[in-house]
Design an enzyme around this catalytic site. Structure first.
Site, mmCIF file in Angstrom:
data_model
loop_
_atom_site.group_PDB
_atom_site.id
_atom_site.type_symbol
_atom_site.label_atom_id
_atom_site.label_comp_id
_atom_site.label_asym_id
_atom_site.label_seq_id
_atom_site.Cartn_x
_atom_site.Cartn_y
_atom_site.Cartn_z
ATOM 1 N N HIS A 204 0.875 -1.172 0.000
ATOM 2 C CA HIS A 204 0.000 0.000 0.000
ATOM 3 C C HIS A 204 0.914 1.223 0.000
ATOM 4 C CE1 HIS A 204 -3.630 2.338 1.559
ATOM 5 N NE2 HIS A 204 -2.642 3.128 1.957
ATOM 6 N N HIS A 206 1.880 5.329 -0.890
ATOM 7 C CA HIS A 206 1.481 6.710 -1.174
ATOM 8 C C HIS A 206 2.573 7.318 -2.049
ATOM 9 C CE1 HIS A 206 -1.942 7.556 1.747
ATOM 10 N NE2 HIS A 206 -1.704 6.266 1.846
ATOM 11 N N CYS A 237 -2.126 12.935 3.154
ATOM 12 C CA CYS A 237 -1.485 12.730 4.436
ATOM 13 C C CYS A 237 -1.479 14.067 5.157
ATOM 14 C CB CYS A 237 -0.065 12.239 4.178
ATOM 15 S SG CYS A 237 1.018 12.440 5.569
#
Lengths: 304, 304
Positions: A204, A206, A237
């Site tokens: 996962h 970003h 974020c």
């Protein structure tokens, strides 16, 4: 070429950060379109407190409203026993547990120590026992924490072990704030898959620092075949205002498909759905392919 | 770890696409700061017609005004003999010749066939003979053309051969409109370096479709050690409005430095220079690190 599994998180990881509440019927329509475009898994929502994440206060309605396409896994994030009970009522295929590798991040995120989180997860496992609902264990801040910095690989190995001990069938290594480097991804994934061959591991990522797709490539090189991504690159974020969020699903699928990987998703449909999402949200999305087009979208030479 | 060479193109590839003319003294100050930050090469300007690229109409003044830091190569793009003569007067260390692998793109870009371009380059080589000025040969649209699509690898090999035959000391493989996939980069670079071991090859990537840094990683894996990049990710492509431009220098250096590669550039200085550039241009730059910070920029835990 290898089969790569695409797991869509936009309605959870993307929407939880939005300034606006996306109407329930829009969420349902979006998930149904994504299912039909061929994603392998959808993280539908979070069974958290509506006060903590008001954007996902319609978790039950969304779960009840979506079509369950055979072959697609419909998962939901849960923070505790209460969440597990709600997910069980909704008959989620899977629940996604989350604990941070970083003690500081875990305290900030869920107000528990890492040990307290795992102790809680044993109660969750009891609630889900016999329901047929699978458990995925996510390790947040696997590659780095915005408070503590880089995480120790052996600590990550120990936490994977704890998840497996309580019955998690699969693991997600999450780069929650976009701190992973490609080399780090390769090294950790190789170590994990050496130790647990065949374990279903999801990465996962970003794209906070631009390394998202480079990290995917190194994950694949190390043997990982499952990736979370968010339509249009929605997400973000709180520590990096203005930076991009999750890696973008259509950018990921575009890259993989044009390298010949076996990806089940229909890229054209995905691009259309992403463009529609931009209109629904009424702001620009960080994804690149919706702006640049596919590498096969050629221009006429009369266009000067 | 390997030495990776960082080659800055912002004052050429970045500025040529800007809506505004950047004042000459600002260009000079920017290049001097980049030299002191430790970049290995600067593509200072283009010796093209001021009518064709008004933003670079001050090519001579910029070349005359910059400090020549020992060890840094100051290069300039030239399209023809006239450009070579101007570069010679200015004592550029190197000139950068450009021809497209795609016939259609070359016709659109310089109104010549590829053969006509090379015929012209022989005259350029004559002009530069004995001056000590090196020639770098750039192949635009190496990995794909927005009109013709994917380019044939053997055609690329043939054009490299032509560049070397006329005396080019080094080659740049440019992904002019961001169409390269990581797999394609690895395959082509491996083929080129197998055929010409030790040839100085630069990769010039655009991040148009989000694959820029993934392509860098595959280039390194294939043995390439020289990369063009543009401060702040400035640049772009007329065929992809709204898409990002060249790969971003500070994002590239950030990724490489934190993996342990030997990069000569001071990342903190680079980030400061990029932030200053954003102020000068008065618009947001596509780079991520200027927004997200480095992975080692930790947050205080009192920040909630």
């Amino acid at each position: 070429m290898e089969r790569i599994y695409i797991q869509e998180v936009v309605t959870r990881d993307g929407f939880q950060m939005e300034d606006q509440f996306v109407p329930t019927e829009r969420k349902i329509a979006l998930i149904d379109r994504l299912s039909h475009a061929g994603v392998d898994k959808v993280e539908v929502t979070s069974f958290v407190s509506p006060k903590a994440v008001p954007n996902l206060r319609d978790a039950e309605e969304v779960m009840a409203g979506i079509e369950r396409k055979p072959g697609v896994t419909y998962t939901a994030l849960i923070p505790n026993v209460k969440g597990a009970e709600r997910a069980a009522v909704c008959q989620a295929d899977e629940v996604n547990l989350v604990v941070s590798v970083s003690e500081t991040h875990n305290l900030k995120n869920v107000r528990r120590t890492v040990d307290e989180s795992f102790s809680n997860f044993y109660d969750v496992a009891d609630v889900l026992s016999g329901t047929g609902i699978q458990m995925n264990g996510t390790l947040a801040t696997t590659f780095g924490c915005p408070f503590e910095g880089r995480m120790d690989e052996n600590r990550v190995m120990g936490l994977i072990n704890q998840y497996l001990a309580l019955g998690a069938e699969s693991i997600t290594l999450a780069d929650t704030t976009g701190m992973a480097t490609p080399k780090q991804v390769y090294q950790l994934c190789e170590k994990v898959l050496d130790h647990w061959p065949g374990l279903p591991v999801t990465l996962h990522f970003h794209n906070t620092r631009g390394m998202g797709l480079a990290n995917v490539m190194e994950g694949i090189r190390a043997g990982v075949t499952r990736f979370d991504a968010s339509l249009g690159g929605l997400g973000g974020c709180p520590f990096a205002p203005g930076a991009t969020g999750n890696i973008c699903t259509e950018d990921l699928v575009h890259m993989l498909a044009f390298m010949g990987y076996d990806v089940n998703v229909n890229l054209d449909q995905l691009i259309e759905i992403s463009k529609g999402l931009g209109k629904t949200l009424n702001h620009e999305l960080p994804g690149q392919i919706i702006k640049a087009g596919k590498i096969t979208d050629l221009h006429s030479t009369s266009y000067s």
